[in-house]
Design a protein around this motif. Sequence first.
Motif, short mmCIF file in Angstrom:
data_model
loop_
_atom_site.label_atom_id
_atom_site.label_comp_id
_atom_site.label_asym_id
_atom_site.label_seq_id
_atom_site.Cartn_x
_atom_site.Cartn_y
_atom_site.Cartn_z
N GLN A 1 0.82 -1.20 0.00
CA GLN A 1 0.00 0.00 0.00
C GLN A 1 0.85 1.26 0.00
OE1 GLN A 1 -2.75 -0.40 3.24
NE2 GLN A 1 -4.34 -1.04 1.82
N ILE A 2 0.28 2.30 -0.61
CA ILE A 2 0.97 3.58 -0.64
C ILE A 2 0.13 4.56 0.14
CG2 ILE A 2 1.84 5.40 -2.12
CD1 ILE A 2 3.22 2.95 -2.83
N GLN A 3 0.79 5.34 0.97
CA GLN A 3 0.06 6.31 1.79
C GLN A 3 0.64 7.68 1.50
OE1 GLN A 3 -1.76 5.86 5.17
NE2 GLN A 3 -1.76 8.09 5.26
N TYR A 4 -0.24 8.64 1.21
CA TYR A 4 0.25 9.95 0.78
C TYR A 4 0.16 11.02 1.86
CZ TYR A 4 0.84 8.31 -3.95
OH TYR A 4 1.27 7.64 -5.05
N SER A 5 -0.56 10.75 2.97
CA SER A 5 -0.56 11.80 3.98
C SER A 5 0.45 11.45 5.05
CB SER A 5 -1.95 12.05 4.56
OG SER A 5 -2.68 10.88 4.61
N MET A 6 0.95 12.47 5.69
CA MET A 6 2.09 12.32 6.59
C MET A 6 1.79 13.03 7.90
SD MET A 6 5.41 11.26 5.68
CE MET A 6 5.69 11.80 4.03
N ALA A 7 2.34 12.50 8.99
CA ALA A 7 2.17 13.15 10.29
C ALA A 7 3.27 14.20 10.48
CB ALA A 7 2.25 12.10 11.40
N SER A 8 2.96 15.22 11.32
CA SER A 8 3.90 16.35 11.49
C SER A 8 5.32 15.94 11.89
CB SER A 8 3.36 17.33 12.52
OG SER A 8 2.09 17.74 12.15
N PRO A 9 5.49 15.05 12.90
CA PRO A 9 6.88 14.77 13.33
C PRO A 9 7.73 14.16 12.21
CG PRO A 9 5.30 13.47 14.59
CD PRO A 9 4.51 14.39 13.76
N PHE A 10 7.11 13.34 11.37
CA PHE A 10 7.86 12.75 10.26
C PHE A 10 8.30 13.84 9.31
CE2 PHE A 10 4.82 8.95 10.82
CZ PHE A 10 5.50 8.56 11.96
N PHE A 11 7.32 14.74 8.99
CA PHE A 11 7.65 15.80 8.06
C PHE A 11 8.77 16.69 8.61
CE2 PHE A 11 6.96 20.37 7.32
CZ PHE A 11 7.60 20.42 6.08
#
Lengths: 114, 906
Positions: B145-155
């Motif tokens: 699976q591909i996930q395109y939204s990201m959480a703030s700490p990762f970004f």
Amino acid sequence: MFREKDADAGQLIQGTLEMLILRALTRGPQHGYAVAEWIHNTSQQVLRVEEGALYPALHRLELRGLLAAKWGMSENNRRAKFYQLTAEGKKRLEAESQRWARLSAAVAFVMQAS
Amino acid sequence: MSYGTHGFRLRIKALFHKRRMDRDMAEELAFHQAMMREKMLREGASPGEAETAMRRDFGSEARWHERLRELWQFRSLEQLKRDVVFSMRLLKKSPVFTSVAVLTLALGIGANMAIFSMINALLLRPLPVPHSDELAVIRINYGPQIQYSMASPFFRSLERRHDVFSQVFAFSRYPFNVRMRGGIEAMPGEMVSGDYFSGLQIWPILGRTLTPQDDRPGAPVQSLVLSYDTWKHRFDSNPAVLGQTLEVSKVMFTIVGVMPKGFYGADPTERPDFFIPLATEPLINPENSITKAGYHGWWLSVMGRRQAGVTLPQASAALATATEPILREGVPDANWIAHSLKDHFRFDAEAGGRGFTYMRLTFSKPLYVVFAMCGGILLLACLNLTSLLLARGASRERELATRLALGAARARLVQQMLLESFMLGAAGAAIGLVFAPLVSQSLSAVLLANNSIAAPHLDTSLDVRVFGFAVLLVAVLTLLIGLLPALMATGGSVSEHLKEGQHASRSYTRRALLPRLLMASEVGLALTLLIGAGLLAASLTRLYHSGIGYDPKGLELLSFSMETEKLHGDALAERYREIGEGLVRQPGVRSVSFVLITPFMGMSWDEGFTPEGEKTEKDMWMNVVSPGYFSTSGIAMLAGHDFSAADTASSSLKIVINHAAAKLLFPDRNPIGQHMTRKDARSNKTLSYEVIAVVGDAKYSDVHVPAPATVYLTIAQNIDPFVSYNAVVRMADAKAQAGSLLAAARDVTHRVAPDIPAPTLTSLYQVVDNALATERVMVLLALYFAAVALMVTGIGLYGTLAYATARRTSEIGIRIALGAQRERVVALVFRENAILALSGVVAGLVLALFAARTLTHLNFLFATTAHDPLVLALAVLALAIVATAASLVPAMRASRIDPIRAIRCE
């Protein structure tokens, strides 16, 4: 292409007319009539260039960039189109005359062979 | 003969100075003649003799000019001009054929171009920023699976790394309440990270862009950048706007810059009014901040600009290597990290030159299916025209044979016939080009209808790529429809054609295989399109019928944004109860209740629940409702009883589960009275709920999948603070006036909560309609294409058969003269066509099965098998009717042939 006084002279080799025209123009810019006359006289009245072949040949050489043409005044003060050898044309004449020399020599050898 | 560039230049010159050139030639010849005349006179000829000699030598002046002019002309160009005139005359001579051909092609080309311009807008067009090819979308690869939204700490970890990316930036769309002169307005805006503008390499026309300094928690001033359109329309292009403040969701922002015209950010389908720093999110959502939710809040689209010399695979590899350290930086839960890594969680990059939009994920598949259907229509039109041109070429065989006999080169004849088909194609493309933008605009309007605020925008304007596509289409079409007929028509031996009579049947039967093959494939292709359309239509009908779990007709949705009121628990429940009481008194309203997550609006919320006495957590979709929600919306109460006003923040926690959840959580016991627990991430407390009811299944976020296991909490017991609910209003009459309801809702809001923005109204039926927008458009298009396919096939069959029968006039005439019954003649002609249509049907069924399997594979069929017998039968029937009608007319005409006249024709 040529109309010849001597009916036995036979057909001239293709492309010869163009070579002769180039040769005629080595003396400087000439109009079509002068080119025909020069060939006629210089060939001891043997070769007579037909108008129907002369002008298409001149225009073809111009399109190929071997001749350049411009309008000028003739000896009797009339507007005439003068043709002139380009650098390209001079080179081509040289190549053609060498080819012609080789060819005629070869033909002569064959004809003189015993 | 080649004259090189020099000659080319001279001839181009000659082309533009034709008159002068003719004059020059005449003068040159006149000069020569004058010189000759003078010479002859000098040599003693009389003027008359000189004149005659010259006329003999020079001949016709016109011929001279012709010879010299030919030298100076582009022979092919002149020839082309003559051919064009000739082809035009031919096409004009048969206006019916020409208009049918051009219209068929216009239909096919127009449809293809319309769809292509949508594909172009969504999938091909690069972002209008410098060096867009260096951009990459950073995503999470989760196994398959591909996930395109990201959480703030990762970004934030990614943002700090500069090994492969010069900048990494994030953005998130958000609807804001902005205080303008006229009051509070909902405006689409974008929260962007500090490197957003520098990463996109876009500079402002006024002031400055946002910088990493603006995107810091605790920055002294909140900065805001306006889009060009907002600056122009809301601030009258006033340069003094810089330094002004703007209240966005109750936070004061200072305008620091204005972006250039045509810049709308990294999502090509968005049109944000302004940009604010990502770091201001906790100020706007103080209690429900997604940023503060840390690795639980997945809300950012992340992109990066690659360093010079770094390839996409290198960037991807670097991200994969960085995955574990990034997770360790942002996630305190070691179990979670271990779990994710085991599930092949890793960051990677994909090409981002076209920007990132979720619409691409949603619409690319349907677009390609529709594009394939369009291609089918075009192919059908081609087959059709090929058979018609083949027939036409056959009727011109004598003319062409004569031209060949007179010395025309075959290549020239083929070239001339190709020119004819090119002209048809070009005319079709020209008409198609006019209509394509209209079609694609209305199509995208329908496709994108389901977003009320922050309406996405698809720019389907024509560009180089669309024109290139049109040119390519015409070129391929020309060859496809023209080459075969041209080769066939000019291929025969000359004497044979001339010997044969005009109506001789021999050449027809000898070449009959090819047109028949073409027609059979046409029937097959048409059937495939018909079946495909039928399957999609059946699927949509079943989606509407299977419904969402309750009847959406007569249900209105009112959204109240209550976040800014900072209420929760009983106080919030009480506020909504007041609004409900105000609404239910309105005329035409039967009942009112409230719900957190309305179906198909893009929101979802899930939590893990553990039934008491068990260890494993089960994933449940969550919703929060007010008492009376189930009866208002019409969801069946299967067991137990609804929430009541007595279920308050302080009383014991109650929960309602749906049928699917009951099966999952309590497969072997009565769920009523059972308890289940969930861990609250925020307070880290374990909450225990008592199941008080089981309700019917209602769909949640996706209309295409069966209702998932869902649990319902009641408003007063929802511990998430400061959320907003939607009123669900059951109207007494489905046709009741929704307008007066909205006005009443505004009054009630103004009285109960004057500080919140006015509510917005949608009907639930509209929501369902919108959720099915893609399917509806596809079905609409498919049915339209199917109708066109039927029409085109009918025309094609009729044209070709009518022609073929006409060629057999003498044969049929002889048969009739010899005593054949007229019915027998009809049967004879008809039988041949029936065999042809039948073989087409068989081929079409095979092809359709493959196409249908692809549709199933792409998840376009809902509760419909690839070989739905009803659809197959109807499609074959429809095609059979059209084919019969198309072949009956020529058959009838054949039976009325007068034998005497037919034979005399020979």
